[in-house]
Write an enzyme that holds these catalytic residues in place. Structure first.
Site, PDB file in Angstrom:
ATOM      1  CG  ASP A  68      -1.774   7.741   0.586  1.00  0.00           C
ATOM      2  OD1 ASP A  68      -1.251   8.853   0.662  1.00  0.00           O
ATOM      3  OD2 ASP A  68      -2.312   7.310  -0.450  1.00  0.00           O
ATOM      4  CG  ASP A  71      -1.727   1.211   1.407  1.00  0.00           C
ATOM      5  OD1 ASP A  71      -2.489   1.548   0.475  1.00  0.00           O
ATOM      6  OD2 ASP A  71      -1.595   1.859   2.456  1.00  0.00           O
ATOM      7  CG  ASP A 119      -2.176   2.058   6.215  1.00  0.00           C
ATOM      8  OD1 ASP A 119      -2.701   1.614   5.176  1.00  0.00           O
ATOM      9  OD2 ASP A 119      -2.297   3.244   6.575  1.00  0.00           O
TER      10      ASP A 119
END
Length: 247
Positions: free
Chosen positions: A36, A34, A197
């Site tokens: 961001d 991922d 995240d």
């Protein structure tokens, strides 16, 4: 959400979720990461774009910590959350159109002013490349921001595939981007690891049949990732590389 028990090994927190009877190190051929909150700390630039947008609209500012909880579903949803103060509410359509145009302009002009890789990211990417893993970046961020951001932070060259939020008809938490990566890499989902995240990442991975690790420092709407259905919580990408081996 009820969490799964954790077993701690050195700096790793490994879930006793029973998923695919995971045994470590995992046999993996490709790693999807991922953007961001996992690769890059983009919150400062996202927040400043929101501040500039709110100034354009004559509205009061929103704190950095609040904006961090809004990140994860793409710019459109971020703008809606900033306008409404709610994770799912819909603002007035005309207001949203003005706000989105303002936000995209400001963010595009300042996409990498302060965004930087988190500790262990570059080292982890290097370790994975040297070990022979195929790498992909899959994000919900639009391509017009994803590519300039990866280029500006010198991460673009690590990835064999980059999939943005508008690359395919569906984005995370839908499994389509992960399944597309599996098809491109010519591997079954069980040989793909997603490192993310947030809930979006774990939902996408489980729906696709992939393994999933999460970092604890990202943007999971203000909730601890230990609550999520995942295989391990890892403090960095470098540490994640120690829990996998080339299949």
């Amino acid at each position: 959400m009820q969490g799964f028990p954790l077993r701690t090994f050195a700096s790793f927190a490994v879930k006793d979720s029973g998923y695919m009877s995971a045994q470590f190190p995992l046999n993996i051929k490709a790693v999807v990461i991922d953007l961001d909150g996992t690769l890059l700390n983009t919150a400062p630039d996202l927040a400043k774009a929101a501040e500039r947008m709110l100034t354009d609209l004559g509205r009061p500012p929103v704190s950095m910590e609040t904006i961090k909880t809004y990140i994860g579903n793409g710019v459109s949803r971020l703008v809606k959350r900033v306008l409404t103060g709610d994770m799912d509410a819909e603002p007035d359509a005309d207001l949203f159109a003005k706000a989105l145009h303002s936000y995209q302009r400001h963010y595009g002009e300042h996409v990498a002013d302060e965004s930087r890789p988190f500790p262990g990211v570059v080292e982890g990417l290097k370790a994975m490349k040297e070990a022979g893993y195929r790498l992909a970046c899959i994000t919900n961020k639009a391509e017009q921001f994803t590519v300039p951001l990866l280029l500006a932070t010198h991460l673009h060259g690590y990835f064999d595939i980059i999939l943005s939020g508008d690359t395919l008809p569906k984005k995370k938490p839908d499994p389509l981007p992960l399944l597309h990566a599996c098809e491109r890499f010519d591997i079954p989902p069980r040989e793909l690891l997603l490192i993310g995240d947030s809930l979006n990442d774990t939902q996408a991975a489980r729906a696709a049949g992939c393994h999933v690790f999460c970092v604890p420092y990202g943007y999971n709407r203000g909730r601890p990732v230990e609550e999520l259905d995942l295989d391990a919580v890892v403090p960095s990408l470098l540490e994640a590389s120690k829990l996998i081996m080339k299949a």
